[in-house]
Design an enzyme around this catalytic site. Sequence first.
Site, PDB file in Angstrom:
ATOM      1  N   SER A 127       0.817  -1.340   0.083  1.00 32.17           N
ATOM      2  CA  SER A 127       0.176   0.249  -0.118  1.00 32.17           C
ATOM      3  C   SER A 127       0.499   1.297   0.115  1.00 32.17           C
ATOM      4  CB  SER A 127      -1.295   0.235   1.306  1.00 32.17           C
ATOM      5  OG  SER A 127      -1.590   1.149   0.889  1.00 32.17           O
ATOM      6  N   ASP A 180      -9.376  -4.127  -5.400  1.00 30.02           N
ATOM      7  CA  ASP A 180      -8.397  -4.046  -4.492  1.00 30.02           C
ATOM      8  C   ASP A 180      -9.291  -2.264  -4.502  1.00 30.02           C
ATOM      9  OD1 ASP A 180      -7.333  -2.230  -2.047  1.00 30.02           O
ATOM     10  OD2 ASP A 180      -5.433  -2.985  -3.236  1.00 30.02           O
ATOM     11  N   HIS A 231      -6.894  -6.229   0.029  1.00 33.99           N
ATOM     12  CA  HIS A 231      -5.964  -5.349  -0.191  1.00 33.99           C
ATOM     13  C   HIS A 231      -5.045  -6.172   0.854  1.00 33.99           C
ATOM     14  CE1 HIS A 231      -3.792  -1.477  -0.231  1.00 33.99           C
ATOM     15  NE2 HIS A 231      -4.112  -1.250   1.391  1.00 33.99           N
TER      16      HIS A 231
END
Length: 570
Positions: free
Chosen positions: A211, A431, A460
């Site tokens: 991320s 996602d 995710h």
Amino acid sequence: MTPRAGMLIAAGALVAGTVTVLPAAPAGAGEPAPRPLPPLAWTGCATKAYPKLQCATLKVPLNHDDPAGRTVTLALTRIQHTAEKFQGPLLVNPGGPGGSGRGMAGYVAASLPPKVAAEYDVIGFDPRGVGKSEPALDCRPGHFDPVRPDSVPNGAASERAAVERAQAFAAACGKKYADVLPYIDTVSTARDLDLIRRALDAPKINYLGYSYGTYLGAVYARLHPDRVRRMALDSVVNPLGVWYEDNIAQDYAFDTRHKDFMAWVARQDAVYKLGTDPAAVEAAWYRMRDALRTAPAGGKVGPGELEDTFLPGGYYNGYWPRLASAFSSYVNDADAVPLTEAYERYGEADAASDNGYSVYTSVQCRDAAWPRDWNVWRKDSWDVHAKAPFSTWNNAWYNAPCAFWPVDSLTPPDVANDQVPPVLILQATDDAATPYEGGVALHRLMRGSSLVVEEGGGNHGVTLGGNDCMDGHLAEYLATGKVPRGEDDAEVDAVCAALPEPEPDPVAPAGAGTGQRTGRKAEQNAARTAGQDLAGKAGQDPARKAVDRAAALRAEAAGGTLHGLLGHER
């Protein structure tokens, strides 16, 4: 992208930003001779799950342009290599900004194939301002204490109160950390990574980032392409939208993912008894939200807290069964106990949440320009809310301090890169936190990179979370440096199938609750041993002895553990 107690990043105006070009100069070119760093003093800090875990600290300059000035301290963890072949340090980051990475070293080392893990020193770290690093920011303790006003404004007075709350948070940060805030940003953190490299006495680093950690990795690679050996980036921030446009994309994507959850609940009508029409199930969810406005569940779950509770389901569908049970119990049995317990499990803020949010705002408000005119926020939030109502206003208030931030914003760097070795990019098509377009954008910007896609996946964090195909690509890359290559004109280099949807859980009898009143921090701590616990259950239950069911349980265990460590990453 950031860990927090149930809210997402804000919607706002589409602002055409400029970029700062970071030079990708050869190591040492035009740079002063670096100061010697003392060797890291590693000491044992074993846990039950990770008995070989070691800890250390590293002092780095607060201002990297003043290396002899004030320092801050970074907290590090390590699982040391055991094989004769040593491939160097593998730095791992769970994202955020604001996510604690100390717990990642043990998990990554345990989740990689043993032969691969044995060849690396796996290094976790708390970035500047986070967790056990010093100073650890906490601008306004209790900022998310329940019950907050409804996130969707119902008039000028409620909107004004929410704006004042955001102003108060920004002012508290400026008052407590005026001397620190100018140096809490992604470029400063990337420069910290290079000091970690030097302290490890490594000519190059290997890196695995999730991320926001993908953006941190991309910035480091732009600064020091010659110091990157291997880099895997999982669930990719779109570097072209940092941070404002990315937030708008998230609002739409999370609304879509919430609808996916509602459709799953509808398919499980035999269990949850909320109807077979996804639109009707969604309407029931919004009626529940309306009811909580006047009668918060357990005196603590109002509309905002409900959003906080269900947002983690947008990150990881392994949470869907428990969330659906709480939803069903409230609607069908007028039983608010499971809903309250779900909030305490997934959405409730604690001290770690306060720290994470303080660093999140400090980094994102500093990294890039945000509108300073609240009228822009109001218009854009209502426009997006009209199409994507699930979390847009909740999201707006989460980011609203950036409209009043006491430190001027920087200009995001250009992360385009034609000098870094082949980078492995891993991305799920559905996602919500880091939409698919981000993976494609970074793939185009990093020449020679390889894009591996989980087709139809909505979780995710797609590696080391139970998908053997995705994990295989990561393991091969770390073992050999090889990346998959598609056809010459293909955007995607390799495709893996998504994991099966979760199985429903039975709804508890009215009034029974679940008996598990754990906060989010306890949930994350429990995640460290969840894999072993679930794997054991797979062998004990005769009904689960089928190979496919055991595989599903292993994936569930890995996914739950990973997402606990990612902290329901925003």
